[in-house]
Design an enzyme around this catalytic site. Structure first.
Site, PDB file in Angstrom:
ATOM      1  N   ARG A  57       0.844  -1.204   0.000  1.00 34.80           N
ATOM      2  CA  ARG A  57       0.000   0.000   0.000  1.00 34.80           C
ATOM      3  C   ARG A  57       0.884   1.261   0.000  1.00 34.80           C
ATOM      4  NH1 ARG A  57      -0.946   4.861   2.176  1.00 34.80           N
ATOM      5  NH2 ARG A  57      -0.645   4.044   4.283  1.00 34.80           N
ATOM      6  N   ASP A  58       1.530   1.557   1.133  1.00 33.60           N
ATOM      7  CA  ASP A  58       2.268   2.824   1.246  1.00 33.60           C
ATOM      8  C   ASP A  58       3.514   2.823   0.366  1.00 33.60           C
ATOM      9  OD1 ASP A  58       2.464   5.400   2.166  1.00 33.60           O
ATOM     10  OD2 ASP A  58       3.375   4.891   4.085  1.00 33.60           O
TER      11      ASP A  58
ATOM     12  N   HIS B 251       3.585   4.881  12.991  1.00 33.43           N
ATOM     13  CA  HIS B 251       3.921   4.797  11.563  1.00 33.43           C
ATOM     14  C   HIS B 251       5.026   5.827  11.297  1.00 33.43           C
ATOM     15  CE1 HIS B 251       2.708   4.390   7.177  1.00 33.43           C
ATOM     16  NE2 HIS B 251       3.275   5.582   7.133  1.00 33.43           N
TER      17      HIS B 251
ATOM     18  N   HIS C 114       8.442   7.249   9.035  1.00 26.95           N
ATOM     19  CA  HIS C 114       9.211   7.254   7.795  1.00 26.95           C
ATOM     20  C   HIS C 114      10.667   7.526   8.138  1.00 26.95           C
ATOM     21  CE1 HIS C 114       6.154   7.357   4.381  1.00 26.95           C
ATOM     22  NE2 HIS C 114       5.459   7.091   5.470  1.00 26.95           N
TER      23      HIS C 114
ATOM     24  N   CYS D  86       8.590  10.260  -0.215  1.00 31.38           N
ATOM     25  CA  CYS D  86       8.074  11.537   0.234  1.00 31.38           C
ATOM     26  C   CYS D  86       7.982  12.420  -1.002  1.00 31.38           C
ATOM     27  CB  CYS D  86       9.028  12.138   1.256  1.00 31.38           C
ATOM     28  SG  CYS D  86       8.581  13.805   1.734  1.00 31.38           S
TER      29      CYS D  86
ATOM     30  N   ASN E 203       9.209   4.642   4.000  1.00 28.54           N
ATOM     31  CA  ASN E 203       8.842   4.052   5.280  1.00 28.54           C
ATOM     32  C   ASN E 203      10.066   3.428   5.934  1.00 28.54           C
ATOM     33  OD1 ASN E 203       6.311   3.846   3.415  1.00 28.54           O
ATOM     34  ND2 ASN E 203       5.524   3.560   5.480  1.00 28.54           N
TER      35      ASN E 203
END
Lengths: 307, 307
Positions: B14-15, B206, B208, B239, B248
């Site tokens: 997903r991310d 969460h 990064h 980003c 991440n």
């Protein structure tokens, strides 16, 4: 600087450049060290008086020391592997010699061609050599957090090596995670043991970011009372056993972390970011540091226009 | 898993994939999720039911959910931005919906095209939609550690948003450092505040690694009592404001750190390293994870032959 401040020793021109395949010109090395002095470092490991055959990248150590300016309050350090290197370092006018021996016998044989015992006997002769000269001394315990050939090293053996350094009258001690094997719990424990025999202002931690844990290990060491850390601009450096792996912890990432946490370093972060962004010109490749790419956390961005 | 164990939710598909310019084929996504299930994850954020126009990389969310196996004990999560997305997610048979609103109004407008207030009003409608369905719910506070447009966000505002989530009956809460601005001291403070109102088994962090502090922030959060973390295989993600910056925190680097510290994760690190090394084939570029390049700390090397 207060007791909470972090003292960072810059090692890019030594631990970084030594592994670079492209030779960095002496004038570029001198300009970088001068710029690092201006950025506020109180300690810079400038070069290494090793055999030019073994480390051709640093064959100009004496020329670099001859070329750099000496900022009052900055100690200019050289790595010195043996008594002959110490004599060359003294002749070049270094401010401090940093000696090194691995706690792992296999690693010391591979790295220095002798047993750790023989290396440390050499330290005694080096201490004789530097006696009376106006230089300070430091010695590094390499592979203190693990050896890439032998694995874990017993804490008692690491501490015994620190004690031998102190018994020789060596002024400072560095615990080095030479190939990036340390983890935060191990760091916490070893730092606590070391601080029982070495005051914080004489103990340096040298971490590599080989497995991404470099700054987590700094945080653990700082939490355990350590205050002095080695770091390399841009995260230069590397690991001969892990092509593509990152090297030393990155100076500007560490400084950014410290400042965001309210920990003083005495360093000019903007200047460091500028110097880091210039490194690819010197070494011919991208460098691992993140803050030089992403900007400081406080650097705000313009709001995107609505679609 | 004991109270000291770390629960890691994998978010690469997903991310990670949402920002990749190269489309990852549905069959490759399904195979990766199945392999992640086999590696032991109890939570996988599989995809996102956003507008296919806004995030074309995840336009196959329903097909991916239709294709994956369901390992008993694993929750398959989908990000859901609005009530329409929630309906699609339910139809696809997701195990959990993850809602998201930024604490920063500027960021929420840029990201979701509405105020945080309007997003959270949508959450109430989503909670109506999922009532009676066998799905759990989670909601994320984006930009909880700072906004790239507005900068620092007041802690009280973050906590008030968490309280609103809880008042809506949402089961879990994620505090997200959306663009990697967090530092360990801030993390420690915000986690302590959050844990006063959300039990550790319902709170996810969460992070990064945009500025290299991802694992240091995990360490700080863990020290403050947090136990659940998002991470992406290979450190995928990114980003939009920092080209070249890492994304991440990296799953296998985090798992390696945890295991070296003696913290259980229930995950198969060797399997994760294998999957990470295969990512460049899927996304067409190198990924930031370090352990996949350097090997585990305990992987010993042959002693070099003397010269």
């Amino acid at each position: 600087m207060t007791g909470d401040a972090m003292l960072i020793q810059e090692v890019a021109t030594r631990d970084g450049f030594q592994i670079e395949p492209r030779y960095v010109e002496t004038a570029d090395k001198v300009a970088l060290v001068d710029a690092l002095s201006a950025a506020g470092f109180s300690r810079i490991e400038v070069s290494s008086f090793v055999s030019p055959k073994a480390v051709p990248a640093l064959r100009d150590a004496a020329e670099v020391f001859a070329g750099i300016g000496r900022r009052p309050g900055t100690v200019y350090v050289a790595l010195v592997p043996n008594p002959k290197g110490a004599e060359r370092a003294l002749a070049a006018g270094v401010g401090e010699v940093n000696l090194v021996a691995s706690v792992s016998e296999t690693h010391n044989r591979a790295n220095m061609g002798m047993t750790p015992e023989a290396s440390i006997e050499g330290f005694a002769r080096i201490m004789e050599t530097v006696k009376g000269a106006h230089v300070s001394t430091n010695a590094t315990v390499a592979t203190a957090f693990g050896c890439p050939f032998e694995g874990d090293q017993p804490t008692d053996k690491v501490i015994a090596q620190v004690e031998r350094y102190l018994a020789l009258g060596i002024g400072g001690v560095t615990l080095a995670d030479t190939t990036g094997m340390a983890n935060p719990r191990q760091v916490e424990r070893l730092v606590a043991r070391a601080l029982a025999i070495v005051p914080a202002e004489r103990l340096t931690l040298h971490f590599h970011n080989t497995r991404g844990l470099g700054l987590a290990n700094v945080l653990a060491a700082y939490g355990a009372g350590a205050r002095r850390f080695d770091a390399a601009l841009g995260g230069l450096g590397g690991c001969p056993f892990a092509p593509g792996a990152t090297g030393n912890i990155c100076t500007e990432d560490l400084v950014s972390m410290a400042h965001e946490m309210g920990i003083a370093t005495g360093l000019d972060l903007d200047a460091l970011i500028g110097l880091s962004r210039d490194l690819p010109r010197l070494v011919g490749h991208d460098v691992p540091g993140q803050v030089a790419k992403a900007g400081r956390p406080g650097d705000l961005h313009p709001v995107p226009q609505a679609a």
